[in-house]
Write a protein that holds these residues in place. Structure first.
Motif, mmCIF file in Angstrom:
data_model
loop_
_atom_site.group_PDB
_atom_site.id
_atom_site.type_symbol
_atom_site.label_atom_id
_atom_site.label_comp_id
_atom_site.label_asym_id
_atom_site.label_seq_id
_atom_site.Cartn_x
_atom_site.Cartn_y
_atom_site.Cartn_z
ATOM 1 N N SER A 1 -2.893 -15.178 0.314
ATOM 2 C CA SER A 1 -2.879 -14.796 -1.099
ATOM 3 C C SER A 1 -1.548 -15.178 -1.738
ATOM 4 C CB SER A 1 -3.108 -13.291 -1.245
ATOM 5 O OG SER A 1 -2.976 -12.884 -2.582
ATOM 6 N N SER B 1 -10.234 -15.197 -2.145
ATOM 7 C CA SER B 1 -10.499 -14.318 -3.282
ATOM 8 C C SER B 1 -11.433 -14.953 -4.306
ATOM 9 C CB SER B 1 -9.182 -13.934 -3.977
ATOM 10 O OG SER B 1 -8.511 -15.096 -4.448
ATOM 11 N N TYR C 1 -3.877 -9.291 4.580
ATOM 12 C CA TYR C 1 -3.412 -10.293 3.623
ATOM 13 C C TYR C 1 -2.064 -10.868 4.044
ATOM 14 C CZ TYR C 1 -7.089 -8.618 0.521
ATOM 15 O OH TYR C 1 -8.304 -8.284 -0.016
ATOM 16 N N SER D 1 -0.364 -13.519 -4.281
ATOM 17 C CA SER D 1 0.242 -12.267 -4.729
ATOM 18 C C SER D 1 0.282 -11.255 -3.595
ATOM 19 C CB SER D 1 -0.554 -11.686 -5.907
ATOM 20 O OG SER D 1 -1.907 -11.469 -5.540
ATOM 21 N N ASP D 2 1.141 -10.262 -3.762
ATOM 22 C CA ASP D 2 1.242 -9.216 -2.746
ATOM 23 C C ASP D 2 0.033 -8.290 -2.837
ATOM 24 O OD1 ASP D 2 3.773 -9.966 -1.691
ATOM 25 O OD2 ASP D 2 4.726 -9.128 -3.476
ATOM 26 N N LYS D 3 -0.666 -8.137 -1.726
ATOM 27 C CA LYS D 3 -1.820 -7.248 -1.680
ATOM 28 C C LYS D 3 -1.710 -6.348 -0.467
ATOM 29 C CE LYS D 3 -5.180 -10.234 -4.043
ATOM 30 N NZ LYS D 3 -6.533 -10.847 -3.984
ATOM 31 N N GLU D 4 -2.176 -5.130 -0.626
ATOM 32 C CA GLU D 4 -2.142 -4.184 0.487
ATOM 33 C C GLU D 4 -3.316 -4.449 1.422
ATOM 34 O OE1 GLU D 4 -1.856 -0.113 -0.533
ATOM 35 O OE2 GLU D 4 -0.096 -0.378 -1.829
#
Length: 303
Positions: free
Chosen positions: A33, A11, A45, A35-38
């Protein structure tokens, strides 16, 4: 089925740029990642947490190649002992996590490519041209890069082809090195740092990402490669060209080295020193730089 490339640091500035290039080249891309990403139609991810020594093992098990870009910024904050530790661990802990999964499952990648830096040659200024055979330095940058690269050796010891990309200052639109200095230059307040005689090895982000693509595609590549244009650019030359692109000649006096040392501490050595770096090894693989002219590279990065 397309081959999958897993990115750490996906990212960030280079990671975002590289992701688009890899997708355009026909690879599928996965990104680790915090953080949680779709997931999207192009990117998958996976979660990881360095502080908890956690990584979703499927990220590694589903990968054909891994490119390791993650790491705290070298010149983001003053180099306190805590900051130095964070800089080092942010580069080595991801490799340790990946290694643990590879070893546990006897997973064989087609290649592992890790970022490194030309800082391995040390925070000094000399006329010597550094090649991949140049002994590493024992200062903070040199030691950090040595430990960083040594961490990758564990993966190579698993029988996986491993490549280390020793990166110079990266030029790109509104990002990287230029993001920090461009506002001052754009406003007419550009200045030479220190003596201005320190060399400033550089590379455009497009060329850097193409080197990463070549590193995964060319199974003859292994070990360290310098990713820098060999054009003997100094801080003075760089500053004058950038100012000229904004339509003025530098009028401010040089910012004294002692002042930068007071303000930045030990970190000042990263900008007050610099050596020439050879690109001969990467060029011998058949790689051709798109940007070898500094002025053109800067124009592409600020317009």
């Amino acid at each position: 089925m397309s081959q999958n490339v897993l990115l750490t640091g996906g990212s960030g500035f280079i990671g975002n740029y590289l992701t688009n290039i890899l997708i355009g080249a026909g690879y599928s891309v996965s990104v680790l990642s915090r953080s949680d990403k779709e997931n999207t139609s192009e990117i998958t991810y996976y979660k990881w947490d360095l502080n908890k020594n956690y990584i979703d093992e499927n990220a590694v098990l589903n990968a054909d190649f891994i490119i390791h870009l993650a790491g705290e910024g070298i010149v983001e904050k003053r180099w306190t002992e805590k900051r130095k530790k964070a800089i080092l661990q942010s580069r080595t802990k991801p490799i340790d996590l990946i290694y643990s999964v590879l070893e546990k499952h006897d997973k064989k990648l087609n290649g592992f490519v890790s970022a490194s830096a030309v800082g391995i040659y040390g925070a000094v200024t000399s006329h010597k041209i550094c090649t991949e055979e140049t002994p590493p330095a024992n200062d903070f940058l040199g030691t950090t890069c040595q430990i960083w690269e040594k961490a990758s050796d564990k993966i190579e010891n698993l029988g996986i082809r491993t490549v280390k990309i020793r990166t110079a200052i990266v030029l790109g639109k509104d990002e990287g090195f230029l993001k920090k200095i461009n506002p001052g230059f754009k406003s007419g307040f550009g200045a030479v740092l220190g003596t201005g005689k320190q060399y400033l090895p550089w590379i455009h982000v497009e060329d850097l990402c193409q080197i990463y693509c070549k590193a995964i595609a060319d199974n003859k590549m292994h070990g360290p490669y310098n990713a820098a244009v060999t054009d003997n650019t100094t801080n003075s030359r760089f500053s004058k060209i950038l100012a000229a692109l904004y339509g003025y000649a530098i009028w401010l006096p040089k910012i004294p080295s002692f002042l930068l040392r007071i303000v930045l501490g030990e970190m000042s050595e990263a900008i007050l020193t610099g050596q020439r770096v050879s690109s001969e090894k990467i060029q011998k693989t058949g790689f051709e730089f798109q940007f070898t002219d500094l002025e053109k590279a800067l124009i592409a990065s600020i317009n």
